[in-house]
Design an enzyme around this catalytic site. Structure first.
Site, PDB file in Angstrom:
ATOM      1  N   ASP A   1      42.380  44.324  40.597  1.00 35.33           N
ATOM      2  CA  ASP A   1      41.320  43.808  41.449  1.00 35.33           C
ATOM      3  C   ASP A   1      41.079  42.362  41.027  1.00 35.33           C
ATOM      4  O   ASP A   1      41.568  41.912  39.984  1.00 35.33           O
ATOM      5  CB  ASP A   1      40.061  44.662  41.260  1.00 35.33           C
ATOM      6  CG  ASP A   1      38.899  44.160  42.085  1.00 35.33           C
ATOM      7  OD1 ASP A   1      39.099  43.885  43.276  1.00 35.33           O
ATOM      8  OD2 ASP A   1      37.797  44.036  41.532  1.00 35.33           O
TER       9      ASP A   1
ATOM     10  N   ASP B   1      37.699  40.058  41.974  1.00 38.79           N
ATOM     11  CA  ASP B   1      36.312  39.695  41.674  1.00 38.79           C
ATOM     12  C   ASP B   1      35.672  40.696  40.725  1.00 38.79           C
ATOM     13  O   ASP B   1      35.674  41.900  40.977  1.00 38.79           O
ATOM     14  CB  ASP B   1      35.501  39.622  42.967  1.00 38.79           C
ATOM     15  CG  ASP B   1      35.981  38.493  43.869  1.00 38.79           C
ATOM     16  OD1 ASP B   1      35.951  37.336  43.413  1.00 38.79           O
ATOM     17  OD2 ASP B   1      36.395  38.770  45.011  1.00 38.79           O
TER      18      ASP B   1
ATOM     19  N   ASP C   1      36.906  47.026  38.529  1.00 35.60           N
ATOM     20  CA  ASP C   1      35.557  47.007  37.955  1.00 35.60           C
ATOM     21  C   ASP C   1      34.582  47.853  38.756  1.00 35.60           C
ATOM     22  O   ASP C   1      33.603  48.344  38.201  1.00 35.60           O
ATOM     23  CB  ASP C   1      35.030  45.565  37.858  1.00 35.60           C
ATOM     24  CG  ASP C   1      34.732  44.964  39.225  1.00 35.60           C
ATOM     25  OD1 ASP C   1      33.558  44.656  39.499  1.00 35.60           O
ATOM     26  OD2 ASP C   1      35.673  44.808  40.026  1.00 35.60           O
TER      27      ASP C   1
END
Length: 233
Positions: free
Chosen positions: A16, A18, A173
């Site tokens: 991922d 961001d 995240d």
């Protein structure tokens, strides 16, 4: 509590962007909140946190419910101006990302980005932060029909790398991203940023670690042992 070892030797790692590689979630929220305040809307932090990991369409809908379509457009336009300045300056890295990428380079393990950000902005962010050349494929929400938590973007990343989804380790995240990776048949490791996993997320049964450095050590231990064939068992 002991972290269980990786049950397979990954043939590829998918990241991922961001909140995982770039410390951008805080910047995005700060720009949105500032733009909202400038328009006279003091919106609660819980609203901004509810957008983490979601597509632009979902975020627009959440703002519609909070302030209406007209005000939503005004806030988003202003937040884009504020955030463009942040991106141009280079969004800071999350701790451990360079060490992880160097580790994968040294071992010749291919890697891809799978981000809910639209392609033009994703490429600008990765380039400004110096991370763009570190990846073999960049997959964005512009490239798939269904955003996370649908599996589309992770399946595209696996195809782009020429790797079976079951052979992919995913680093995420957000809970939304974790669900997308699981739906793709991949093995996610979550490194939470702004959102701490609640009971429902922990019940998914995936690995949760404090940092990218911990994820790198977990992968290093697996590669050192390397007693199982490539691919999840």
């Amino acid at each position: 509590m002991m972290t269980p070892p990786l049950p397979f030797t990954p043939a590829a790692v998918i990241f991922d962007m961001d909140g995982l590689m770039l410390d951008s979630e805080r910047a995005i929220i700060a720009c949105l909140a500032e733009a909202a305040r400038e328009s006279g809307h003091d919106l609660p932090e819980v609203l901004w946190l509810s957008m983490v990991g979601h597509s632009e369409a979902v975020c627009r809908h959440l703002l519609d419910e909070a302030i209406g379509e007209v005000e939503r457009d005004r806030v988003l336009q202003r937040s884009h101006v504020l955030y463009d300045a942040v991106v141009a300056a280079g969004v800071p890295h999350r701790p451990g990302i360079i060490a992880m990428l160097d580790f994968l380079d040294d071992r010749g393990i291919p890697r891809a980005v799978a981000t809910s950000t639209r392609r033009p902005l994703a490429l600008r962010k990765l380039e400004a932060s110096g991370l763009l050349p570190r990846f073999d494929a960049i997959c964005t929400s512009s490239d798939v029909e269904h955003p996370k938590p649908a599996p589309d973007i992770y399946l595209l990343a696996a195809r782009s790398l020429g790797v079976d989804p079951a052979q992919c380790l995913v680093l995420e995240d957000s809970p939304t991203g974790v669900r997308a990776a699981l739906a793709a048949g991949m093995y996610p490791v979550q490194i939470p940023d702004l959102l701490e996993p609640d009971d429902a997320v922990r019940a998914l049964g995936h690995t949760i670690l404090p940092s990218l450095d911990d994820a790198r050590r977990l992968l290093e231990q697996r590669l050192a042992a390397n007693t199982s064939p490539v691919g999840a068992t």
